[in-house]
Design an enzyme around this catalytic site. Sequence first.
Site, PDB file in Angstrom:
ATOM      1  N   LYS A 110     -34.953 -84.973  66.685  1.00 10.41           N
ATOM      2  CA  LYS A 110     -37.146 -85.122  66.923  1.00 10.41           C
ATOM      3  C   LYS A 110     -37.494 -84.007  65.983  1.00 10.41           C
ATOM      4  CE  LYS A 110     -36.748 -85.497  72.148  1.00 10.41           C
ATOM      5  NZ  LYS A 110     -35.802 -85.436  73.275  1.00 10.41           N
ATOM      6  N   LYS A 189     -37.935-105.400  67.438  1.00 16.43           N
ATOM      7  CA  LYS A 189     -37.513-104.096  68.586  1.00 16.43           C
ATOM      8  C   LYS A 189     -39.173-103.857  68.885  1.00 16.43           C
ATOM      9  CE  LYS A 189     -35.820-100.852  71.446  1.00 16.43           C
ATOM     10  NZ  LYS A 189     -36.845 -99.556  71.565  1.00 16.43           N
ATOM     11  N   LYS A 192     -43.045 -98.615  72.635  1.00 16.55           N
ATOM     12  CA  LYS A 192     -44.757 -99.026  72.390  1.00 16.55           C
ATOM     13  C   LYS A 192     -44.840 -98.109  71.048  1.00 16.55           C
ATOM     14  CE  LYS A 192     -43.738 -94.344  75.220  1.00 16.55           C
ATOM     15  NZ  LYS A 192     -42.698 -95.262  75.274  1.00 16.55           N
TER      16      LYS A 192
HETATM   17  P1  ADP Z   1     -40.436 -96.828  73.823  1.00 11.03           P
HETATM   18  O1  ADP Z   1     -39.331 -97.428  72.498  1.00 11.03           O
HETATM   19  O2  ADP Z   1     -41.266 -98.294  73.363  1.00 11.03           O
HETATM   20  O3  ADP Z   1     -40.912 -95.902  73.776  1.00 11.03           O
HETATM   21  P2  ADP Z   1     -38.365 -96.002  75.946  1.00 11.03           P
HETATM   22  O4  ADP Z   1     -37.278 -95.242  74.175  1.00 11.03           O
HETATM   23  O5  ADP Z   1     -39.326 -95.383  76.522  1.00 11.03           O
HETATM   24  O6  ADP Z   1     -38.997 -97.456  75.108  1.00 11.03           O
HETATM   25  O7  ADP Z   1     -37.717 -96.935  76.387  1.00 11.03           O
HETATM   26  C1  ADP Z   1     -37.557 -97.120  77.906  1.00 11.03           C
HETATM   27  C2  ADP Z   1     -36.210 -97.434  78.086  1.00 11.03           C
HETATM   28  O8  ADP Z   1     -36.803 -99.136  77.903  1.00 11.03           O
HETATM   29  C3  ADP Z   1     -34.831 -97.056  77.563  1.00 11.03           C
HETATM   30  O9  ADP Z   1     -33.706 -97.250  79.103  1.00 11.03           O
HETATM   31  C4  ADP Z   1     -34.529 -98.682  76.720  1.00 11.03           C
HETATM   32  O10 ADP Z   1     -33.517 -99.171  76.317  1.00 11.03           O
HETATM   33  C5  ADP Z   1     -35.903-100.181  77.237  1.00 11.03           C
HETATM   34  N1  ADP Z   1     -36.046-100.441  76.329  1.00 11.03           N
HETATM   35  C6  ADP Z   1     -37.261 -99.587  75.592  1.00 11.03           C
HETATM   36  N2  ADP Z   1     -38.068-101.222  74.982  1.00 11.03           N
HETATM   37  C7  ADP Z   1     -36.489-102.130  75.132  1.00 11.03           C
HETATM   38  C8  ADP Z   1     -36.198-103.364  73.826  1.00 11.03           C
HETATM   39  N3  ADP Z   1     -37.456-104.160  73.356  1.00 11.03           N
HETATM   40  N4  ADP Z   1     -35.736-104.137  74.470  1.00 11.03           N
HETATM   41  C9  ADP Z   1     -35.215-103.841  75.256  1.00 11.03           C
HETATM   42  N5  ADP Z   1     -34.630-102.187  76.117  1.00 11.03           N
HETATM   43  C10 ADP Z   1     -35.661-101.592  75.792  1.00 11.03           C
END
Ligand code: ADP
Length: 321
Positions: A110, A189, A192
Amino acid sequence: MRVLTGIQASGKLHIGNYFGAMKPMIELQEKEELFTFIANYHSLTTSKDAKLLRELTFDAAVDYLSLGINPEKTTFWVQSDVPQVLELYWMLSKFTPMGLLERAHSYKDKVAKGITANHALFSYPVLMAADILLLDTEKVPVGKDQIQHVEMTRDIATKFNNEYGEIFTLPEHVVNDEVATIPGIDGQKMSKSYDNAIDIFMETEKKLQKRCNKILSSSTPLGEPLEYDGCHIYNLASLFLDEQRKLELQARYKGGEEGYGHFKKYLKELIWDEFSEAREKREMYLNNPDLVKDILSDGAKKMRIIADEKMLQVRNAVGIL
Ligand code: ADP
Ligand code: TRP
């Protein structure tokens, strides 16, 4: 088995979140004693906007309830409604060496991203340890980035127990390796942050179709057989299909009569249908905010009883009257 999951409310949920995190969590509540909370004190470390934080917290509650958190099976609350966690956080701070926090990847990441270091950001893992230890959690399902925080929790709990007796249960992290990384519309992957996500709750079917149409595909002309292996549309569609229906879709790819446009339409239908019940529930909760508040307030009440018991033990152990 007592299982705890903490949710960072960060806006619209996408299909990667659903298959990677939410679906496994929702399935867990059938088998285990599940505790789930929205970590709004944690969000405070990076939030700048009170209204937004309030909205994100409420929206996360609505989304999780709509997608299947069942308040009759799962204790579901907002972190700040159980303020005992902050007292425990202080007690645990004394058992948290500075070096342990300095080694935290998530903190270092961060700061490297330009977020100004402050004490809350630095001590974030101690608050997470307090969440976990407050209720004798045995298992903590987490993404890989959070494993270190659960290990730190064990270190802190061990130090405390060594000094004051067996007060805390040592938690274990659970990482679901079976869950594949869900690809986004560009095949990377889904996230967001990469502008490649397909959101779970799109406002209209038309908007969802537009998003699906953006999925990257090769340029085989219509009328030729298509390769499903490695096709992003196929990979996304197969998340919603059982083995039999996957074979049927493979046959359609090989049949040579349909093009990517057809499969994008099919994918849109799969997504729209999968979440139709959740969409209805979501409408219902959005129209009845008091119902959501009541559910969260019941969850917090249950948690405060557990928290009071634990804090009595802790206070006795350390000598706070
Ligand atoms: P983002 O990458 O969209 O910011 P987060 O980091 O907030 O997503 O992830 C929230 C949860 O969703 C975590 O447990 C993460 O492992 C899961 N997750 C996010 N993106 C994926 C993905 N593309 N495939 C599988 N799991 C995911
Ligand atoms: N740090 C977690 C995340 O960013 C959220 C969280 C806070 C949590 N407290 C927790 C997760 C306790 C599990 C247990 O995803």
